[in-house]
Design a protein around this motif. Structure first.
Motif, mmCIF file in Angstrom:
data_model
loop_
_atom_site.group_PDB
_atom_site.id
_atom_site.type_symbol
_atom_site.label_atom_id
_atom_site.label_comp_id
_atom_site.label_asym_id
_atom_site.label_seq_id
_atom_site.Cartn_x
_atom_site.Cartn_y
_atom_site.Cartn_z
ATOM 1 N N ARG A 181 32.613 67.926 11.849
ATOM 2 C CA ARG A 181 32.790 68.913 11.766
ATOM 3 C C ARG A 181 33.504 68.733 10.124
ATOM 4 N N PRO A 182 33.344 70.403 9.384
ATOM 5 C CA PRO A 182 33.382 70.281 7.608
ATOM 6 C C PRO A 182 35.203 70.693 8.221
ATOM 7 N N ILE A 183 35.838 70.925 8.633
ATOM 8 C CA ILE A 183 37.500 70.607 9.420
ATOM 9 C C ILE A 183 37.443 69.386 10.275
ATOM 10 N N ALA A 231 47.308 63.378 25.981
ATOM 11 C CA ALA A 231 47.232 64.896 26.406
ATOM 12 C C ALA A 231 47.371 64.167 28.138
ATOM 13 N N ILE A 275 46.782 71.646 27.062
ATOM 14 C CA ILE A 275 46.615 70.563 27.186
ATOM 15 C C ILE A 275 47.928 68.979 27.930
ATOM 16 N N ALA A 322 45.536 69.445 19.009
ATOM 17 C CA ALA A 322 45.640 68.871 20.542
ATOM 18 C C ALA A 322 46.613 68.145 21.317
ATOM 19 N N ILE A 370 43.378 65.513 32.503
ATOM 20 C CA ILE A 370 41.586 65.976 31.389
ATOM 21 C C ILE A 370 40.526 65.799 32.134
ATOM 22 N N ALA A 397 32.491 59.705 21.791
ATOM 23 C CA ALA A 397 31.610 60.810 21.509
ATOM 24 C C ALA A 397 31.386 62.017 21.231
ATOM 25 N N GLN A 398 32.942 62.978 22.060
ATOM 26 C CA GLN A 398 33.293 63.934 21.588
ATOM 27 C C GLN A 398 33.758 63.574 20.422
ATOM 28 N N MET A 399 34.845 63.023 20.704
ATOM 29 C CA MET A 399 35.777 63.370 19.075
ATOM 30 C C MET A 399 34.732 62.617 17.755
ATOM 31 N N GLU A 422 32.834 58.349 26.126
ATOM 32 C CA GLU A 422 32.109 59.315 26.938
ATOM 33 C C GLU A 422 33.034 59.835 25.801
ATOM 34 N N MET A 468 39.864 70.835 23.392
ATOM 35 C CA MET A 468 40.713 69.861 21.777
ATOM 36 C C MET A 468 41.588 70.944 22.086
ATOM 37 N N PHE A 511 44.071 60.709 22.917
ATOM 38 C CA PHE A 511 43.890 61.994 23.609
ATOM 39 C C PHE A 511 44.569 61.322 24.749
ATOM 40 N N ASP A 512 44.146 60.159 25.501
ATOM 41 C CA ASP A 512 43.806 59.270 26.840
ATOM 42 C C ASP A 512 45.625 59.504 27.639
ATOM 43 N N GLU A 537 32.407 64.004 17.738
ATOM 44 C CA GLU A 537 31.857 65.731 16.799
ATOM 45 C C GLU A 537 32.612 66.209 15.650
ATOM 46 N N LYS A 567 39.978 68.061 12.519
ATOM 47 C CA LYS A 567 41.198 68.492 13.151
ATOM 48 C C LYS A 567 41.127 68.991 14.144
ATOM 49 N N VAL A 568 41.642 69.021 15.336
ATOM 50 C CA VAL A 568 41.994 69.865 16.357
ATOM 51 C C VAL A 568 43.633 69.490 16.534
ATOM 52 N N ILE A 627 30.224 68.014 24.353
ATOM 53 C CA ILE A 627 30.131 67.585 22.595
ATOM 54 C C ILE A 627 29.181 69.104 22.013
#
Lengths: 315, 180
Positions: free
Chosen positions: A31-33, A302, B83, A38, B88, A23-25, A20, B78, A298-299, A27, A35-36, B93
């Motif tokens: 993106r145009p940029i 974070a 964080i 987090a 988590i 799928a979020q990553m 899951e 994010m 991330f898991d 997206e 990078k996040v 999305i």
């Protein structure tokens, strides 16, 4: 989770959470940029005692897209050449303030051993012929995305080739089975592991027979670097019986998809150019590799500490 | 580990029709403030703000016939500043299938509280482009801001205790007191 060392350790719930999150990553990567922030302030070191192109680069890209710092260790230019032990190497790097090690090593079990020497998180990027859990996450995600499925119940997955030496096969058998798929291993008896009857799989010795009843055809790389015991009489014979040729590819159902973890041996297990296959997911596997490894980093990095008052602060 | 206990049942402070009327009014205000809303795009914050953005888009289409305001959603998990401080929470999305460069973006959420979600959203929005301006619409402003952020369109200002839980749905707004 603290570490990602095997699919078994991750379990079904963990695997689904990571799919899951992948799928979020994905997206974010569109993106145009892409990078996040987090993982700002976290440091990830890739500790590769074996060669790698896609795993290492996709981990490093993933870490950068989450704003983590990355360090790269490569054996050929390290003090390992002066005789420094694995333990001393890990402890030295750990002392520099590292939050996660991404480890690849030729010996099974190294990620577990290392986690006793450092408080950092350990991510297994391949240990011998044992496990390669992030590849399995990538592959399950890629299949789910391509077929538009969330559960893989009843899906027929055929994994073909050098099962014996393959950590990808071990992780994928575990992951696909957890998600409800039926796995068939296709290989000559010499390239199957000794305890194969204990695996939750069917075994076949003829690729031609399984082609029509396959939804996902997973070709493995013949690991010639680990092939010193005369396990196959002749490369040409192996290639004839277990390689994906154009004629053989026509026996696949129209809806079936073809996968390969790379690197490919063209002319050995892959005779056909994957570009000529209508349903090849091989490029998708690489592209999704970054998203899946972002989800894993991330898991692992974070995680919240103990439950605290912040948890209920919903807004 | 401190376990939090909900005290009594929640208190309804807005009914379903109240929420619906608030959304209608905000839709009018967005159109008025932006001289017809031709350059406006809506971005609902996952997960509580998306249904409100959907309804705002519908109402605006009724107010200004023929105007279909682009409507997307943004997940800020994010970009949060907490964080690693909390477990988590699975994110949603983001979906912004239009260009926000030069647009007037109206961020839409259900509750405005500390302002940290909005800060994260402003940062997240930067990854998609550079809006001409950003406005903020919320159904409930419950106070207790920790950052210099204020809403442009508010359904209702509702004073709350810091431990209260505020829930917004089509059926209304419910406040539940929580004691630790």
């Amino acid at each position: 989770m603290k570490h990602l060392r095997s699919i078994g350790e991750l379990g079904k719930e963990g695997l689904e959470r990571l799919l899951e999150s992948t799928a979020q990553m994905a997206e974010i990567n569109r993106r145009p940029i892409p990078k996040v922030p987090a993982l700002r302030g976290k440091t990830v070191v890739s500790l590769f005692f074996e060669d790698s192109t896609r795993t290492r680069l996709s981990f490093e890209t993933a870490a950068k897209r989450l704003s983590a710092e990355t360090m790269t260790f490569s054996v050929s230019t390290s003090s390992v050449n002066k005789g420094e032990s694995l333990r001393d190497t890990v402890e030295t790097i750990s002392d520099m303030g590292v939050h996660a090690f991404v480890v690849r090593h030729k010996s099974a079990g190294v990620p577990w051993q290392i986690s006793q020497w450092t408080s950092a998180s350990i991510i297994n990027a391949g240990d011998g012929a044992h496990q390669h859990p992030t590849q399995a996450i990538v592959d399950c995600y890629t299949v789910r995305e391509a077929l538009g499925l969330t559960a893989l119940n009843g899906l027929r997955v055929s994994i073909v080739g050098d099962i014996k030496h393959s950590r990808v096969a071990r992780s994928n058998v575990a992951a696909f089975t957890l998600l409800g798929a039926h796995v068939t291993l296709v290989a000559p008896p010499t390239l199957l592991p000794a305890n194969i009857e204990t695996w939750p799989v069917k075994v076949a010795h003829s690729l031609d027979d399984v082609m029509p009843s396959t939804d996902v055809l997973y070709m493995l790389r013949l690991q010639s670097e680990r092939m010193d015991q005369g396990l196959i009489p002749h490369l040409g014979e192996y290639s004839n019986r277990f390689g994906l040729t154009e004629t053989r590819a026509q026996k696949l159902q129209d809806s079936a998809v073809v996968m390969h973890p790379g690197p490919m041996n063209r002319g050995v297990e892959m005779h056909i150019d994957p570009a000529d296959l209508p349903n090849s997911l091989i490029h998708k596997q690489v592209a999704n590799g970054v998203s899946a490894r972002m989800a894993v980093l991330f898991d692992v990095l974070a995680r919240g500490g103990e439950l605290n008052s912040l948890q209920e602060e919903s807004v | 580990m401190n376990r939090e206990i909900k005290v009594a049942s929640g208190k309804a402070v807005m009914s379903g029709p109240d929420v619906s009327r608030a959304i209608s009014r905000i839709a009018h205000e967005i159109v008025e403030r932006n001289q017809g809303a031709h350059n406006v795009v809506l971005v609902g914050l996952q997960r509580g703000g998306t249904w409100i953005a959907d309804q705002l888009a519908e109402r605006i289409a009724q107010i200004e016939p023929g105007l279909n305001v682009p409507n997307g959603s943004l997940d800020v998990s994010m970009h949060r500043d907490d964080i690693g401080l909390r477990p988590i929470v699975p994110g949603a999305i983001s979906d912004i299938p239009f260009d926000i460069n030069g647009a007037v973006v109206v961020l839409v959420d259900d509750v405005l509280y500390t302002g940290r979600t909005v800060r994260a959203a402003l940062e997240g929005l930067n990854n998609f482009g550079r809006p001409r301006s950003v406005q903020l619409a919320v159904i409930v402003d419950r106070g207790h801001r920790e950052l210099p952020i204020r809403p442009d369109f508010v359904g209702k200002n509702i004073p709350t205790q810091i431990n209260d839980e505020v829930e917004v749905s089509v059926d209304g707004v419910v406040i539940t007191a929580v004691q630790s």
